[in-house]
Scaffold this motif. Structure first.
Motif, PDB file in Angstrom:
ATOM      1  N   TYR A  53       2.382  -4.122   3.418  1.00 34.19           N
ATOM      2  CA  TYR A  53       1.003  -4.249   2.916  1.00 34.19           C
ATOM      3  C   TYR A  53       0.722  -3.225   1.815  1.00 34.19           C
ATOM      4  N   GLY A  54       1.119  -1.976   2.069  1.00 35.10           N
ATOM      5  CA  GLY A  54       0.863  -0.918   1.088  1.00 35.10           C
ATOM      6  C   GLY A  54       1.611  -1.166  -0.226  1.00 35.10           C
ATOM      7  N   GLN A  55       2.824  -1.715  -0.097  1.00 34.57           N
ATOM      8  CA  GLN A  55       3.586  -2.037  -1.319  1.00 34.57           C
ATOM      9  C   GLN A  55       2.905  -3.160  -2.091  1.00 34.57           C
ATOM     10  N   LYS A  56       2.413  -4.178  -1.375  1.00 34.19           N
ATOM     11  CA  LYS A  56       1.695  -5.278  -2.047  1.00 34.19           C
ATOM     12  C   LYS A  56       0.477  -4.746  -2.795  1.00 34.19           C
ATOM     13  N   LYS A  57      -0.198  -3.831  -2.136  1.00 32.19           N
ATOM     14  CA  LYS A  57      -1.393  -3.239  -2.731  1.00 32.19           C
ATOM     15  C   LYS A  57      -1.021  -2.535  -4.048  1.00 32.19           C
ATOM     16  N   ARG A  58       0.085  -1.829  -4.030  1.00 34.63           N
ATOM     17  CA  ARG A  58       0.506  -1.095  -5.232  1.00 34.63           C
ATOM     18  C   ARG A  58       0.956  -2.046  -6.334  1.00 34.63           C
ATOM     19  N   ILE A  59       1.604  -3.148  -5.945  1.00 35.70           N
ATOM     20  CA  ILE A  59       2.031  -4.147  -6.939  1.00 35.70           C
ATOM     21  C   ILE A  59       0.791  -4.793  -7.574  1.00 35.70           C
ATOM     22  N   PRO A  76      -1.261   8.822   2.665  1.00 32.43           N
ATOM     23  CA  PRO A  76      -1.968   9.893   1.938  1.00 32.43           C
ATOM     24  C   PRO A  76      -1.337  10.241   0.600  1.00 32.43           C
ATOM     25  N   HIS A  77      -0.016  10.216   0.534  1.00 33.79           N
ATOM     26  CA  HIS A  77       0.644  10.541  -0.731  1.00 33.79           C
ATOM     27  C   HIS A  77       0.277   9.508  -1.797  1.00 33.79           C
ATOM     28  N   MET A  78       0.346   8.225  -1.403  1.00 34.18           N
ATOM     29  CA  MET A  78       0.055   7.173  -2.374  1.00 34.18           C
ATOM     30  C   MET A  78      -1.423   7.154  -2.738  1.00 34.18           C
ATOM     31  N   THR A  79      -2.273   7.467  -1.780  1.00 31.75           N
ATOM     32  CA  THR A  79      -3.706   7.540  -2.069  1.00 31.75           C
ATOM     33  C   THR A  79      -3.966   8.566  -3.161  1.00 31.75           C
ATOM     34  N   MET A  84     -12.322  -2.194  -8.810  1.00 26.06           N
ATOM     35  CA  MET A  84     -11.301  -1.912  -7.800  1.00 26.06           C
ATOM     36  C   MET A  84     -11.959  -1.949  -6.425  1.00 26.06           C
ATOM     37  N   ASP A  85     -11.640  -3.020  -5.684  1.00 21.29           N
ATOM     38  CA  ASP A  85     -12.255  -3.203  -4.368  1.00 21.29           C
ATOM     39  C   ASP A  85     -11.325  -2.604  -3.310  1.00 21.29           C
ATOM     40  N   GLU A  86     -11.645  -1.429  -2.852  1.00 28.90           N
ATOM     41  CA  GLU A  86     -10.834  -0.701  -1.862  1.00 28.90           C
ATOM     42  C   GLU A  86      -9.367  -0.559  -2.291  1.00 28.90           C
ATOM     43  N   PRO A  87      -9.125   0.062  -3.432  1.00 29.22           N
ATOM     44  CA  PRO A  87      -7.747   0.121  -3.933  1.00 29.22           C
ATOM     45  C   PRO A  87      -6.797   0.940  -3.070  1.00 29.22           C
ATOM     46  N   THR A  88      -7.319   1.837  -2.243  1.00 24.89           N
ATOM     47  CA  THR A  88      -6.398   2.683  -1.471  1.00 24.89           C
ATOM     48  C   THR A  88      -6.342   2.314   0.018  1.00 24.89           C
ATOM     49  N   SER A  89      -7.009   1.229   0.420  1.00 21.86           N
ATOM     50  CA  SER A  89      -6.973   0.911   1.850  1.00 21.86           C
ATOM     51  C   SER A  89      -5.550   0.507   2.233  1.00 21.86           C
ATOM     52  N   GLY A  90      -5.092   1.053   3.340  1.00 16.80           N
ATOM     53  CA  GLY A  90      -3.735   0.751   3.797  1.00 16.80           C
ATOM     54  C   GLY A  90      -2.649   1.574   3.123  1.00 16.80           C
ATOM     55  N   LEU A  91      -3.025   2.472   2.225  1.00 20.52           N
ATOM     56  CA  LEU A  91      -2.010   3.309   1.576  1.00 20.52           C
ATOM     57  C   LEU A  91      -1.870   4.638   2.321  1.00 20.52           C
ATOM     58  N   ILE A 141     -14.759   1.998 -14.802  1.00 16.60           N
ATOM     59  CA  ILE A 141     -14.275   1.568 -13.490  1.00 16.60           C
ATOM     60  C   ILE A 141     -15.415   1.481 -12.480  1.00 16.60           C
ATOM     61  N   LEU A 142     -15.410   0.375 -11.737  1.00 11.23           N
ATOM     62  CA  LEU A 142     -16.318   0.246 -10.599  1.00 11.23           C
ATOM     63  C   LEU A 142     -15.432   0.182  -9.367  1.00 11.23           C
ATOM     64  N   ILE A 143     -15.647   1.103  -8.449  1.00 10.75           N
ATOM     65  CA  ILE A 143     -14.742   1.183  -7.298  1.00 10.75           C
ATOM     66  C   ILE A 143     -15.522   1.143  -5.994  1.00 10.75           C
ATOM     67  N   SER A 144     -14.986   0.402  -5.018  1.00  3.06           N
ATOM     68  CA  SER A 144     -15.551   0.493  -3.676  1.00  3.06           C
ATOM     69  C   SER A 144     -14.471   1.091  -2.787  1.00  3.06           C
ATOM     70  N   SER A 145     -14.891   1.864  -1.805  1.00  7.34           N
ATOM     71  CA  SER A 145     -13.914   2.439  -0.890  1.00  7.34           C
ATOM     72  C   SER A 145     -14.612   2.939   0.371  1.00  7.34           C
ATOM     73  N   HIS A 146     -13.841   2.948   1.476  1.00  4.96           N
ATOM     74  CA  HIS A 146     -14.353   3.569   2.702  1.00  4.96           C
ATOM     75  C   HIS A 146     -13.894   5.031   2.773  1.00  4.96           C
ATOM     76  N   ASP A 147     -13.155   5.461   1.774  1.00  3.06           N
ATOM     77  CA  ASP A 147     -12.663   6.838   1.741  1.00  3.06           C
ATOM     78  C   ASP A 147     -13.687   7.708   1.000  1.00  3.06           C
TER      79      ASP A 147
END
Ligand SMILES: Nc1ncnc2c1ncn2[C@@H]1O[C@H](COP(=O)(O)OP(=O)(O)OP(=O)(O)O)[C@@H](O)[C@H]1O
Ligand SMILES: [Mg+2]
Length: 267
Positions: free
Chosen positions: A140-146, A170-173, A161-168, A189-195
């Protein structure tokens, strides 16, 4: 560049997902939208892309309401791009190289430059080793990065960017955070995140969505000090705000600022 005016969106089953939402992306280079699950963030992003059409209100691009013709949207989406919350929505091709190359080939770029751009983008998200991999084997995290690499190759001026780091991890985040900061120099950039730590550190301006309505907006250092409001929206404070309130440190903007301060032996 993008302004949302009195936007309402109702899904077919009657769910009122957005109510009278007003957002101005010119408030900063990186604008954040935060809110609990179901508060309407993804619905908002899909409206901005013209994938969903507002029940009422409008999305303005360069001071004019967007149009819903195929021709208009094709041009519009050259300038306004999205990283979907779910990478499955983004990835169409069976292997990584072709998937990222698709949008470049589509606008007629020759294969030599396509290859260069694809390699550059994969390097940015630390995925060069996945270049020939079938997409269905990716984690999942790799798909997110692709999916992120896929938008990095395009020269859109606005990126959602709709939750670009979810499932990544800490290093990748942290890597994605650095990429966002870097690309924000020539993109809005417009970004949403739970972080909340990420949002606090990178955004110039934020909007809080609660049950489809904006209940607060402002600079992160102001918005995140309002404990009552955050509780109402089911959100938490970033760690830098917590140490400011509990340990009476200065209110640091990011970890680097904190590190250089604590490195002096003051904390
Ligand atoms: N296709 C749909 N049909 C009906 N209701 C929907 C549909 N998609 C979303 N909703 C509803 O719209 C509301 C907003 O959902 P949305 O996905 O925009 O929230 P979100 O803020 O992105 O949540 P999350 O943090 O979980 O990603 C929710 O009540 C959700 O159940
Ligand atoms: Mg969502």
């Amino acid at each position: 560049m993008i302004r949302i005016r009195e936007l309402y969106y109702r899904y077919e089953d009657g769910t009122e997902a957005l109510q009278n939402v007003n957002i101005d992306m010119d408030r900063g280079k990186i604008v954040g939208v935060i809110g609990a699950n179901g508060s309407g963030k993804s619905t908002l992003f899909l409206n901005i892309m013209g994938i969903l059409k507002p029940t009422k209100g409008s999305i303005e691009y360069k001071d004019r309401p967007i149009e819903y013709t195929k021709r208009y949207l094709r041009e519009y989406r050259k300038n306004v791009n999205i990283v979907f919350q779910n990478p499955e929505q983004q990835i169409f091709y069976s292997n990584v190289y072709d998937d990222i190359a698709f949008s470049l080939r589509n606008i007629g770029i020759d294969e030599k430059h396509v290859r260069e751009k694809v390699m550059w983008a994969l390097e940015q998200v630390d995925c060069l080793d996945l270049i020939d991999k079938p997409v269905h084997f990716l984690s999942y995290g790799q798909k997110k990065r692709i999916a992120i690499a896929g938008v990095l190759v395009m020269d859109s001026k606005v990126l959602l960017m709709d939750e670009p780091t979810s499932g990544l991890d800490p290093h990748m985040t942290k890597e994605i955070k650095d990429i966002i900061l870097k690309i924000s120099k020539d993109k809005n950039i417009l970004i949403s995140s739970h972080d909340m730590d990420l949002i606090y550190e990178i955004c110039d301006y934020i909007y809080i969505l609660n049950k489809g309505s904006v209940i607060c907006q402002g600079e992160p250092q102001d918005v995140f000090l309002d404990g009552e409001l955050l509780e109402q929206a089911n959100l938490v404070k970033p760690w830098l705000v917590k140490i400011y309130e509990n340990l009476h440190t200065p209110l640091f903007k990011d970890e680097e600022e904190f590190n250089s301060f604590s490195g002096k032996g003051i904390i």
